[in-house]
Design a protein around this motif. Structure first.
Motif, PDB file in Angstrom:
ATOM      1  N   UNK A   1       1.200  -7.107   2.860  1.00 49.59           N
ATOM      2  CA  UNK A   1       2.291  -6.254   3.287  1.00 49.59           C
ATOM      3  C   UNK A   1       2.446  -6.795   4.943  1.00 49.59           C
ATOM      4  N   UNK A   2       1.155  -6.667   5.526  1.00 50.90           N
ATOM      5  CA  UNK A   2       1.186  -7.042   7.122  1.00 50.90           C
ATOM      6  C   UNK A   2       1.669  -8.440   7.159  1.00 50.90           C
ATOM      7  N   UNK A   3       1.473  -9.450   6.367  1.00 54.77           N
ATOM      8  CA  UNK A   3       1.791 -10.882   6.345  1.00 54.77           C
ATOM      9  C   UNK A   3       3.326 -10.994   5.841  1.00 54.77           C
ATOM     10  N   UNK A   4       4.124  -9.843   5.665  1.00 53.25           N
ATOM     11  CA  UNK A   4       5.408  -9.920   5.158  1.00 53.25           C
ATOM     12  C   UNK A   4       5.664 -10.439   3.542  1.00 53.25           C
ATOM     13  N   UNK A   5       4.552 -10.379   2.943  1.00 51.88           N
ATOM     14  CA  UNK A   5       4.573 -10.783   1.438  1.00 51.88           C
ATOM     15  C   UNK A   5       5.304  -9.621   0.728  1.00 51.88           C
ATOM     16  N   UNK A   6       5.646  -9.889  -0.289  1.00 46.95           N
ATOM     17  CA  UNK A   6       6.140  -8.953  -1.451  1.00 46.95           C
ATOM     18  C   UNK A   6       5.226  -8.792  -2.264  1.00 46.95           C
ATOM     19  N   UNK A   7       4.952  -7.750  -2.693  1.00 46.44           N
ATOM     20  CA  UNK A   7       3.896  -7.245  -3.841  1.00 46.44           C
ATOM     21  C   UNK A   7       4.666  -6.756  -5.144  1.00 46.44           C
ATOM     22  N   UNK A   8       4.329  -7.057  -6.256  1.00 47.31           N
ATOM     23  CA  UNK A   8       4.958  -6.676  -7.438  1.00 47.31           C
ATOM     24  C   UNK A   8       4.214  -6.386  -8.480  1.00 47.31           C
ATOM     25  N   UNK A   9       4.073  -5.210  -8.787  1.00 44.53           N
ATOM     26  CA  UNK A   9       3.437  -4.789 -10.173  1.00 44.53           C
ATOM     27  C   UNK A   9       4.309  -4.469 -11.250  1.00 44.53           C
ATOM     28  N   UNK A  10       4.309  -5.352 -12.129  1.00 49.06           N
ATOM     29  CA  UNK A  10       5.351  -5.323 -13.319  1.00 49.06           C
ATOM     30  C   UNK A  10       5.229  -4.101 -13.965  1.00 49.06           C
TER      31      UNK A  10
END
Length: 94
Positions: A37-46
């Motif tokens: 999240x700090x790197x600006x990435x999206x995290x998706x947990x299906x």
């Protein structure tokens, strides 16, 4: 549910692992999510949801105590959007 509750629940289900091992794994997972999240990435947990970073534009705000105007700078905030399956389960629909 707190992080400690999650660790206890996992430890009950994974009896062959010590409480320290389970806590270590949970902390690694959370730390990895925070770094992403700090790197600006999206995290998706299906089936559960996704975490994204949203950018807020600078704006004028108000101090709720005094009512004085305060300039708020541009900022990034984490945002969680629930997945469809989780919304259906919470709403008790089949």
């Amino acid at each position: 549910m707190t992080k400690n509750d999650l660790i206890k629940e996992l430890q009950e289900q994974l009896k062959s692992y010590s409480n320290q091992d389970v806590a270590y794994v949970v902390n690694i997972i959370f730390d990895s999510m925070i770094d992403a999240i700090k790197r600006g990435e999206r995290i998706e947990l299906r089936g559960f949801g996704s975490f994204v970073v949203r950018e807020r534009k600078p704006r004028m705000g108000r101090n709720p105590k005094s009512g004085a105007e305060v300039k708020l700078a541009e900022r990034k905030v984490p945002f969680f959007k629930t997945g469809k399956e989780l919304r259906i389960m919470v709403d008790n629909k089949k």
